[in-house]
Scaffold this active site. Structure first.
Site, PDB file in Angstrom:
ATOM      1  CG  ASP A   1     -24.927   5.958 -29.425  1.00 60.29           C
ATOM      2  OD1 ASP A   1     -24.476   5.924 -28.262  1.00 60.29           O
ATOM      3  OD2 ASP A   1     -24.213   6.021 -30.439  1.00 60.29           O
TER       4      ASP A   1
ATOM      5  CG  HIS B   1     -24.141   2.765 -24.883  1.00 53.65           C
ATOM      6  ND1 HIS B   1     -22.802   2.814 -24.548  1.00 53.65           N
ATOM      7  CD2 HIS B   1     -24.342   3.836 -25.702  1.00 53.65           C
ATOM      8  CE1 HIS B   1     -22.234   3.857 -25.113  1.00 53.65           C
ATOM      9  NE2 HIS B   1     -23.138   4.497 -25.835  1.00 53.65           N
TER      10      HIS B   1
ATOM     11  NE  ARG C   1     -22.630  10.835 -29.785  1.00 55.00           N
ATOM     12  CZ  ARG C   1     -23.436  10.262 -28.893  1.00 55.00           C
ATOM     13  NH1 ARG C   1     -23.106   9.077 -28.394  1.00 55.00           N
ATOM     14  NH2 ARG C   1     -24.514  10.855 -28.465  1.00 55.00           N
TER      15      ARG C   1
ATOM     16  CG  HIS D   1     -20.902   2.059 -29.006  1.00 51.45           C
ATOM     17  ND1 HIS D   1     -22.228   2.127 -29.394  1.00 51.45           N
ATOM     18  CD2 HIS D   1     -20.637   3.239 -28.393  1.00 51.45           C
ATOM     19  CE1 HIS D   1     -22.734   3.284 -29.036  1.00 51.45           C
ATOM     20  NE2 HIS D   1     -21.796   3.984 -28.409  1.00 51.45           N
TER      21      HIS D   1
HETATM   22  C1  SIN Z   1     -20.136   6.938 -27.473  1.00 52.14           C
HETATM   23  O1  SIN Z   1     -20.743   6.170 -26.729  1.00 52.14           O
HETATM   24  O2  SIN Z   1     -20.692   7.482 -28.416  1.00 52.14           O
HETATM   25  C2  SIN Z   1     -18.663   7.205 -27.242  1.00 52.14           C
HETATM   26  C3  SIN Z   1     -17.809   6.207 -27.947  1.00 52.14           C
HETATM   27  C4  SIN Z   1     -16.319   6.475 -27.730  1.00 52.14           C
HETATM   28  O3  SIN Z   1     -15.948   7.448 -27.071  1.00 52.14           O
HETATM   29  O4  SIN Z   1     -15.503   5.693 -28.243  1.00 52.14           O
END
Ligand code: SIN
Length: 286
Positions: free
Chosen positions: A110, A108, A277, A262
């Protein structure tokens, strides 16, 4: 800029690509200290060229993490999970040993179900499993470039409708919503974006749909949209378009949601992984 796998010495930082398609480690910078404007300009140039950049062995606490984020953009709050009491823009992306699902565990970009999805996301590793828990990224400029000119032309006339409620991704939020859900965590967000967006800083065109959030093409039903979307979802994450990063405590990643997707890999059941995050305000995709 042409990417090579040779380290590039900027004035203050060294940039070493980790894969052919995207991703580079940046050395020579301690993010816990005041960074001058010239160093920040080099970090931004490297980030725009490589789409996702990594810094290892960083000692930033949450205040320092937020301060660094503010040098890149404007931190924003995440709609579903509460941030920390002190810093609401920082959320904890945790998987506990007894949990089976990992947050965002699907390819995805974000929160594309918002009208202005975040331009960037930053993640700092606080606790990592002994093995596993890597994250992958995929280059969406290269995904677009890999398509035939005819299909590129078709896609340039389409918009994709993104929803926050698709089952494969919404189930990955459930554990964190149980712990720290926002009061309106049940709300469904929907937004329409061009399937091909032009990056506002580089001017390059990137494919801007993703399997987690894009439900259909605007003006078409889900059934009508599915065959072409399924084809594109496969094409946009082909191995040669990706990189994979092995986290250590103190590793920090900064990625560009406008041109990269990602996928955190869920291969560490029985172990704990804790990341903090921050997402940074984006513009309206065009
Ligand atoms: C996310 O999608 O922001 C999580 C990425 C991760 O945990 O590596």
């Amino acid at each position: 800029m042409t990417l090579t796998n040779e380290p590039t010495q900027y004035r203050t930082i060294t940039v070493s690509p980790i894969a052919g398609a995207l991703g580079a480690e940046i050395a020579g910078v301690d993010l816990a200290h005041d960074l001058d404007d010239a160093t920040m300009a080099e970090i931004r140039a490297a980030w725009l060229a490589h789409l996702v950049v990594f810094f290892r062995d960083q000692t930033l606490d949450d205040a320092g993490f937020l301060a660094f984020a503010k040098r890149i953009g404007t931190p924003v709050e995440y709609p579903f999970v509460r941030g920390s009491a002190e810093y609401p823009e920082i959320i904890s992306i945790t998987k506990l040993p007894h949990e089976r699902s990992n947050f965002g565990g699907i390819w995805h970009s974000d929160t594309t179900y918002l009208d202005q999805p975040p331009m960037a996301t930053m993640l700092i590793a606080r606790e990592v499993p002994p093995t596993g828990g890597d994250t992958m990224w995929a280059n969406q400029y290269a995904a677009f470039d890999s398509l035939s000119p005819k299909l590129q032309g078709v896609l340039e006339g389409l918009r994709g409708v993104a929803s926050s409620a698709l089952a494969d991704v919404s189930k990955t939020r459930e554990d964190r919503i149980r712990d720290a859900g926002e009061p309106d965590a049940g709300r469904v967000y929907e937004a329409s974006h061009p399937v091909v967006r032009t990056h506002p800083e580089t001017g390059r065109r990137a494919l801007y749909i993703n399997i987690a959030h894009t439900a259909r093409f605007e003006g078409m039903t889900e059934d009508e949209s599915r065959p072409l979307l399924q084809y594109l979802f496969q094409q946009q994450i082909k191995p040669e378009l990706t990189c994979r990063f092995r986290w250590e405590v103190g590793s920090l990643a900064l990625w560009d949601n406008r041109c990269a997707q990602h996928n955190p890999i869920n291969d560490y059941h029985g172990h704990k992984r804790v990341m903090n995050r921050i997402t940074l305000q984006g513009d309206t995709p065009a």
